[in-house]
Design an enzyme around this catalytic site. Structure first.
Site, PDB file in Angstrom:
ATOM      1  CB  ALA A   1     -68.645  33.836  75.437  1.00 47.53           C
TER       2      ALA A   1
ATOM      3  CE  LYS B   1     -61.613  40.929  95.426  1.00 44.88           C
ATOM      4  NZ  LYS B   1     -62.013  42.259  94.972  1.00 44.88           N
TER       5      LYS B   1
ATOM      6  N   GLY C   1     -61.694  58.112  98.203  1.00 44.56           N
ATOM      7  CA  GLY C   1     -61.087  59.168  97.411  1.00 44.56           C
ATOM      8  C   GLY C   1     -59.579  59.215  97.467  1.00 44.56           C
TER       9      GLY C   1
ATOM     10  CE1 TYR D   1     -64.209  44.206  87.624  1.00 44.37           C
ATOM     11  CE2 TYR D   1     -62.118  44.046  88.788  1.00 44.37           C
ATOM     12  CZ  TYR D   1     -63.369  44.604  88.656  1.00 44.37           C
ATOM     13  OH  TYR D   1     -63.784  45.559  89.552  1.00 44.37           O
ATOM     14  NE  ARG D   2     -61.074  49.053  83.579  1.00 44.94           N
ATOM     15  CZ  ARG D   2     -60.544  50.264  83.708  1.00 44.94           C
ATOM     16  NH1 ARG D   2     -60.942  51.066  84.654  1.00 44.94           N
ATOM     17  NH2 ARG D   2     -59.598  50.649  82.901  1.00 44.94           N
TER      18      ARG D   2
ATOM     19  CG  ASN E   1     -73.615  32.926  83.552  1.00 47.91           C
ATOM     20  OD1 ASN E   1     -73.549  33.710  82.611  1.00 47.91           O
ATOM     21  ND2 ASN E   1     -73.126  33.208  84.746  1.00 47.91           N
TER      22      ASN E   1
ATOM     23  NE  ARG F   1     -58.372  51.123  92.835  1.00 44.00           N
ATOM     24  CZ  ARG F   1     -59.285  50.407  92.199  1.00 44.00           C
ATOM     25  NH1 ARG F   1     -59.182  50.201  90.909  1.00 44.00           N
ATOM     26  NH2 ARG F   1     -60.307  49.902  92.852  1.00 44.00           N
TER      27      ARG F   1
ATOM     28  CG  ASP G   1     -69.847  33.592  83.231  1.00 41.97           C
ATOM     29  OD1 ASP G   1     -69.956  34.782  82.874  1.00 41.97           O
ATOM     30  OD2 ASP G   1     -70.005  32.641  82.456  1.00 41.97           O
TER      31      ASP G   1
END
Length: 309
Positions: A94, A171, A220, A288-289, A70, A223, A89
Site C-alpha cells: 500500500a 541514525k 558483530g 520499517y521491518r 510505486n 545491539r 516507500d
C-alpha cells in the site's frame, strides 16, 4: 502461523531476568548480530480488549497490490502530506494514505512481509518511512521530532529476533569505517502482545523496545535491546525524540552524543558510544521491518526541528 501467546503476569516476571542470546547476522540496519541484553522491565499494564478501528486493514491480504506499486521510493507520496519529512516507500502492499478520526488526521503506514519492490530481492526489509533533515556534529547541534502514534499491528515471524516492527529510529554516520554506510544508532521496535480467550489470536498490545548499538561500526558487536514500556492497541501515545551533541558535564573538553526519547510522558535517555566518531544526527519514522505478517502504524501531529551550531 502465530507463536505461543504470553501470560501477561508471567511476562512481567520473566523479563526481569538478564540474559544474552545470539542471533544470526541480518542484512538490515547495521548488519550486526543482535546480542539481546535485557534490563529490568518496567511495570506493564494488562492489555484491553480490541475494538473496531476505522482505519485498520483486516482479513486476508496479498503481498503486493496495484495501488501499492510505486515506481520509485519517493514517487507516490500525497501532494501535501500531513506528516513531515520525505517519503521512503519500499513496499508494494500500500502507498501512504491518510485518515481523519475525531478531527485528527493520521498518516497511514502499512507494510507486509516480502513487499519490498525497490531493493534487490531478499536484501533489505520493507518500509514506508519519512526521512528528516540532518544536523552536524558540533556541540549544541541537534534534531528533534515530535508526534503521536497508534499501533494497530506489527510483524510476527515466530521468534523474538524476527518479530516486531520499527516505528522510529535515530541514525548517524561516523568516522573510522566499519558497519553500514548509513547506520542506525537506536531503533524503537514494537513487539506484539496477544490476548487470551476469544482474543488469543489477536494483537491487543505492544511492547516497545529500544534497540541500541554497543559500538559504532564494529562488525558483530551486536545491539542492546531494552524493554521500555507497553502500549495498548490503537492507544494514542506521544513520542518525542531528540538526537544531538552537547558538552560532557564531567569534562568540558569532551562531548556527548545523546539520543533522548519521551514516550507517553516517560523519559528514556541514552548516550551513544564513541561520541567523537559521530558525524551527524538524524531521525526517521513510519513503519520499517516486517519479517512475517503485516504491520500497521499511524502517525499524527508530527513536527521536526533542526538546530545547527
Amino acid at each position: 502461523m502465530k507463536k505461543s501467546k504470553f501470560n501477561y503476569k508471567l511476562l512481567s516476571i520473566t523479563t526481569l531476568i538478564v540474559f544474552v542470546a545470539f542471533f544470526s547476522c541480518t542484512k538490515d540496519g547495521l548488519g550486526l548480530s543482535e546480542d539481546i541484553l535485557f534490563t529490568d522491565a518496567p511495570d506493564l499494564t494488562d492489555p484491553v480488549d480490541p475494538v473496531a478501528i476505522s482505519d485498520e486493514d483486516t482479513g486476508p491480504y496479498t503481498t503486493c497490490n496495484p495501488e501499492g506499486e510505486n515506481a520509485t521510493r519517493t514517487s507516490d507520496d500525497l501532494p501535501n502530506p500531513v506528516n513531515v519529512g520525505t517519503i521512503d516507500d519500499r513496499s508494494c502492499y500500500a502507498n501512504y494514505k491518510e485518515s481523519t478520526i475525531d478531527g485528527v488526521t493520521w498518516g497511514i503506514y502499512n507494510i507486509t512481509a516480502g513487499s519490498n519492490n525497490q531493493d534487490a530481492p531478499n536484501t533489505l526489509q520493507p518500509r514506508i518511512e519519512r526521512s528528516l533533515p540532518i544536523a552536524n556534529p558540533n556541540v549544541g547541534s541537534f534534531v528533534k521530532f515530535k508526534g503521536d502514534f497508534r499501533i494497530l499491528e506489527v510483524a510476527d515471524a515466530g521468534s523474538f529476533a524476527q518479530d516486531g516492527t520499527y516505528i522510529a529510529q535515530a541514525k548517524g554516520q561516523h568516522t573510522g569505517g566499519g558497519g553500514s554506510p548509513d547506520p542506525a544508532i537506536c531503533l524503537y521496535r514494537a513487539h506484539p502482545v496477544y490476548g487470551s480467550g476469544s482474543n488469543a489470536d489477536k494483537q491487543v498490545a505492544f511492547d516497545i523496545y529500544a534497540e541500541r548499538i554497543l559500538e559504532r561500526g564494529g562488525s558483530g558487536s551486536g545491539r542492546e535491546v531494552v524493554l521500555l514500556k507497553r502500549v495498548n492497541k490503537n492507544e494514542i501515545t506521544s513520542f518525542d525524540l531528540e538526537v544531538g551533541f552537547k558538552v560532557d558535564p564531567n569534562d568540558a573538553t569532551k562531548k556527548i552524543h545523546y539520543c533522548n526519547a519521551i514516550i507517553g510522558g516517560e523519559a528514556f535517555n541514552w548516550n551513544v558510544p564513541d561520541p567523537d566518531r559521530g558525524t551527524q544526527s538524524k531521525i526517521r519514522y513510519g513503519a520499517y521491518r516486517v519479517r512475517g505478517g503485516r504491520a500497521q502504524i499511524r502517525w499524527a501531529n508530527t513536527t521536526h526541528e533542526r538546530v545547527e551550531k
